[in-house]
Design a protein around this motif. Structure first.
Motif, short mmCIF file in Angstrom:
data_model
loop_
_atom_site.label_atom_id
_atom_site.label_comp_id
_atom_site.label_asym_id
_atom_site.label_seq_id
_atom_site.Cartn_x
_atom_site.Cartn_y
_atom_site.Cartn_z
N ASP A 32 28.52 15.90 -29.22
CA ASP A 32 28.03 16.17 -27.86
C ASP A 32 29.15 16.38 -26.86
O ASP A 32 28.87 16.58 -25.67
CB ASP A 32 27.15 15.01 -27.38
N VAL A 33 30.40 16.35 -27.30
CA VAL A 33 31.53 16.42 -26.37
C VAL A 33 31.51 17.74 -25.59
O VAL A 33 31.67 17.76 -24.36
CB VAL A 33 32.86 16.24 -27.12
N ILE A 34 31.33 18.86 -26.27
CA ILE A 34 31.36 20.16 -25.60
C ILE A 34 30.24 20.26 -24.57
O ILE A 34 30.45 20.72 -23.43
CB ILE A 34 31.24 21.29 -26.63
N ALA A 35 29.04 19.81 -24.93
CA ALA A 35 27.92 19.85 -24.00
C ALA A 35 28.17 18.96 -22.78
O ALA A 35 27.90 19.36 -21.63
CB ALA A 35 26.63 19.43 -24.70
N LEU A 36 28.71 17.77 -22.99
CA LEU A 36 28.98 16.87 -21.87
C LEU A 36 30.07 17.43 -20.95
O LEU A 36 30.00 17.25 -19.73
CB LEU A 36 29.40 15.49 -22.40
N ILE A 37 31.06 18.10 -21.53
CA ILE A 37 32.08 18.74 -20.69
C ILE A 37 31.46 19.84 -19.85
O ILE A 37 31.78 20.01 -18.66
CB ILE A 37 33.22 19.29 -21.58
N GLY A 38 30.55 20.61 -20.44
CA GLY A 38 29.86 21.65 -19.68
C GLY A 38 29.04 21.08 -18.53
O GLY A 38 29.06 21.61 -17.42
N PHE A 93 19.82 23.07 -7.41
CA PHE A 93 19.06 23.25 -8.64
C PHE A 93 19.86 22.91 -9.91
O PHE A 93 19.39 22.15 -10.75
CB PHE A 93 18.53 24.69 -8.73
N VAL A 94 21.05 23.48 -10.04
CA VAL A 94 21.78 23.38 -11.31
C VAL A 94 22.39 22.00 -11.50
O VAL A 94 22.29 21.41 -12.59
CB VAL A 94 22.86 24.47 -11.39
N THR A 95 23.04 21.46 -10.47
CA THR A 95 23.70 20.17 -10.61
C THR A 95 22.72 19.04 -10.94
O THR A 95 23.02 18.21 -11.82
CB THR A 95 24.49 19.84 -9.33
N PRO A 96 21.55 18.92 -10.29
CA PRO A 96 20.60 17.88 -10.72
C PRO A 96 20.17 18.05 -12.17
O PRO A 96 20.03 17.05 -12.90
CB PRO A 96 19.42 18.08 -9.76
N TRP A 97 19.97 19.28 -12.60
CA TRP A 97 19.61 19.51 -14.01
C TRP A 97 20.74 19.06 -14.93
O TRP A 97 20.48 18.44 -15.97
CB TRP A 97 19.32 20.99 -14.23
N ALA A 98 21.99 19.36 -14.58
CA ALA A 98 23.13 18.94 -15.40
C ALA A 98 23.23 17.42 -15.46
O ALA A 98 23.54 16.85 -16.51
CB ALA A 98 24.43 19.54 -14.85
N ASN A 99 22.96 16.74 -14.35
CA ASN A 99 22.98 15.27 -14.35
C ASN A 99 21.90 14.70 -15.27
O ASN A 99 22.15 13.73 -16.01
CB ASN A 99 22.78 14.75 -12.93
N ARG A 100 20.71 15.30 -15.24
CA ARG A 100 19.64 14.82 -16.13
C ARG A 100 19.99 15.04 -17.59
O ARG A 100 19.79 14.16 -18.43
CB ARG A 100 18.33 15.55 -15.80
N GLN A 101 20.51 16.22 -17.90
CA GLN A 101 20.85 16.52 -19.29
C GLN A 101 21.96 15.61 -19.81
O GLN A 101 21.91 15.13 -20.94
CB GLN A 101 21.28 17.99 -19.41
N SER A 102 22.97 15.36 -18.98
CA SER A 102 24.06 14.49 -19.40
C SER A 102 23.54 13.07 -19.67
O SER A 102 23.92 12.44 -20.67
CB SER A 102 25.14 14.46 -18.32
N ALA A 103 22.66 12.56 -18.80
CA ALA A 103 22.10 11.23 -19.01
C ALA A 103 21.25 11.17 -20.27
O ALA A 103 21.28 10.18 -21.00
CB ALA A 103 21.27 10.82 -17.79
N GLU A 104 20.49 12.23 -20.55
CA GLU A 104 19.65 12.25 -21.75
C GLU A 104 20.50 12.29 -23.02
O GLU A 104 20.17 11.64 -24.02
CB GLU A 104 18.71 13.44 -21.70
N PHE A 105 21.60 13.05 -23.00
CA PHE A 105 22.49 13.07 -24.16
C PHE A 105 23.05 11.69 -24.44
O PHE A 105 23.10 11.24 -25.59
CB PHE A 105 23.62 14.07 -23.92
#
Length: 377
Positions: A47-53, A119-131
């Motif tokens: 998950d490292v690449i996704a978390l960096i993104g 829009f994008v930053t809240p989505w990125a925060n949710r995805q990072s927390a779910e990972f």
């Protein structure tokens, strides 16, 4: 039009260089941090690449704001250094004529900042927390790295395996140390595999091993050999909760539930594009430089103003979160002060540039007065 096209090209090329530098630094710092978390068993290595993104998306609005601010500052400062502004003012044009080409360059950047912030930053925060949560809820044996001792999520069991198969369901040479009710239980086995029972609980089923209960110096110490032995490693999987903090909520969700936490987050999201626009306008009068001097002083002052501005936005956000200020009273005063500062700097620069300019009434009067004074002497 020729000037505006040339200026836009220079702004875009300068912004590309500045953005590349800032983005590279940010990605490098995030890479080091997340790789350290992966090495410590806090996140999955895949998950490292996704978390960096996701981290890059979180910091991208600030990077774009700083990029546009520095780009305008560098380009206008270079015009002063190369005496192009002397020709500009001698042609009867004022510093305010730079506003339009700067806005034509900066408004698309501000539009991107709006999209990222709302829009994008809240989505990125949710995805990072779910990972991260998904990794924490994986079965303990799936988080084990071969050759390393790994503590379970419940902190009452330590695993060690010599090897893990490609699908992470089979392990070789297993060591499990469990502490329960003050007693140690050590299990060693040649191999094991992850099994799922009818209720959905996951077990590590080991084959051909031994179990040691208690201490060897005590009377209740026991040694047992087994052909097959199961250890519970995870209960039935539950749905992901995710990050429920304000920074991960979408903008409609913030507006639907305007408590003090959500109001503080909304203030931050609104402040980012406003701050980016005002900083670009501030860079025009702030870029004045003596051709005989250097450029570093202007850049240092600009970076100091950016730090003060962004930190003050955080202070007002914290005041809203802590209920010391209302959202209606906190979101606009800082930006109003920045706008007044821009107007004052523009007025000062326009007045200074028109003092001796023959195309203005004040300039003509000033020059005539100086000539009469020189003749009288």
């Amino acid at each position: 039009m020729i000037f505006q096209r040339a200026l836009r090209r220079e702004l875009v090329s300068t912004a590309g260089a500045v953005f590349t530098t800032l983005f590279t630094i940010t990605i490098t710092v995030m890479l080091i941090k997340i790789l350290g978390q992966a090495a410590g068993g806090k996140v999955a290595s895949q998950d490292v690449i996704a978390l960096i993104g996701f981290a890059a998306l979180r910091y991208l609005p600030i990077i774009l704001i700083l990029t546009s601010f520095i780009s305008v500052l560098v380009v206008v400062t270079r015009s002063y250094q190369d005496s192009e502004m002397v020709v500009w003012f001698a042609s009867g044009l004022s510093l305010s004529r730079w506003v339009r080409p700067v806005l034509s360059f900066g408004l698309p950047v501000i539009a991107v900042v709006v999209a990222l912030s709302f829009f994008v930053t809240p989505w990125a925060n949710r995805q990072s927390a779910e990972f991260r949560e998904r990794f924490q809820k994986r079965e303990d044996i799936a988080k084990v790295s071969p050759g390393r001792f790994q503590e379970s999520s419940s902190a009452d069991r330590i695993f060690f395996v010599e090897g893990v198969s490609g699908d992470a369901t089979k392990v070789q040479n297993v060591f499990v140390n469990t502490v329960k009710d003050g007693r140690n239980s050590i299990v060693v086995a040649r191999e094991g595999s992850v099994m799922l029972d009818e209720r959905g609980d996951k077990f590590l089923v080991m084959n051909q091993g031994r179990r040691y209960d208690g201490m060897a110096t005590q009377a209740d110490f026991r040694v047992m050999e087994f052909e097959r032995y199961g250890v519970l490693v995870a209960r039935q999987s539950q749905a992901l909760i995710g990050d429920q903090s304000a920074r991960s909520l979408s903008t409609p969700e913030l507006l639907a539930n305007m408590n003090h936490f959500n109001a503080g987050e909304l203030l931050w999201r609104i402040s980012l594009p406003v701050m980016g626009l005002l900083l670009m306008l501030l860079a025009i009068p702030l870029s004045f430089a003596n051709p005989r001097g250097g450029r570093s002083a202007n850049l240092l002052i600009a970076l100091l103003l950016f730090i003060i501005y962004s930190n003050m936005v955080s202070v007002f956000q914290a005041a809203v979160v802590q209920k010391r200020m209302s959202f209606e009273a906190a979101w606009w005063p800082l930006h109003l002060v920045a706008a007044i500062l821009i107007v004052l700097l523009f007025s000062w620069r326009l007045f200074v540039n028109s003092e001796y300019h023959p195309a203005t009434k004040w300039g003509a009067f000033k020059r005539a007065w100086l000539f009469r004074k020189a003749g009288a002497q």
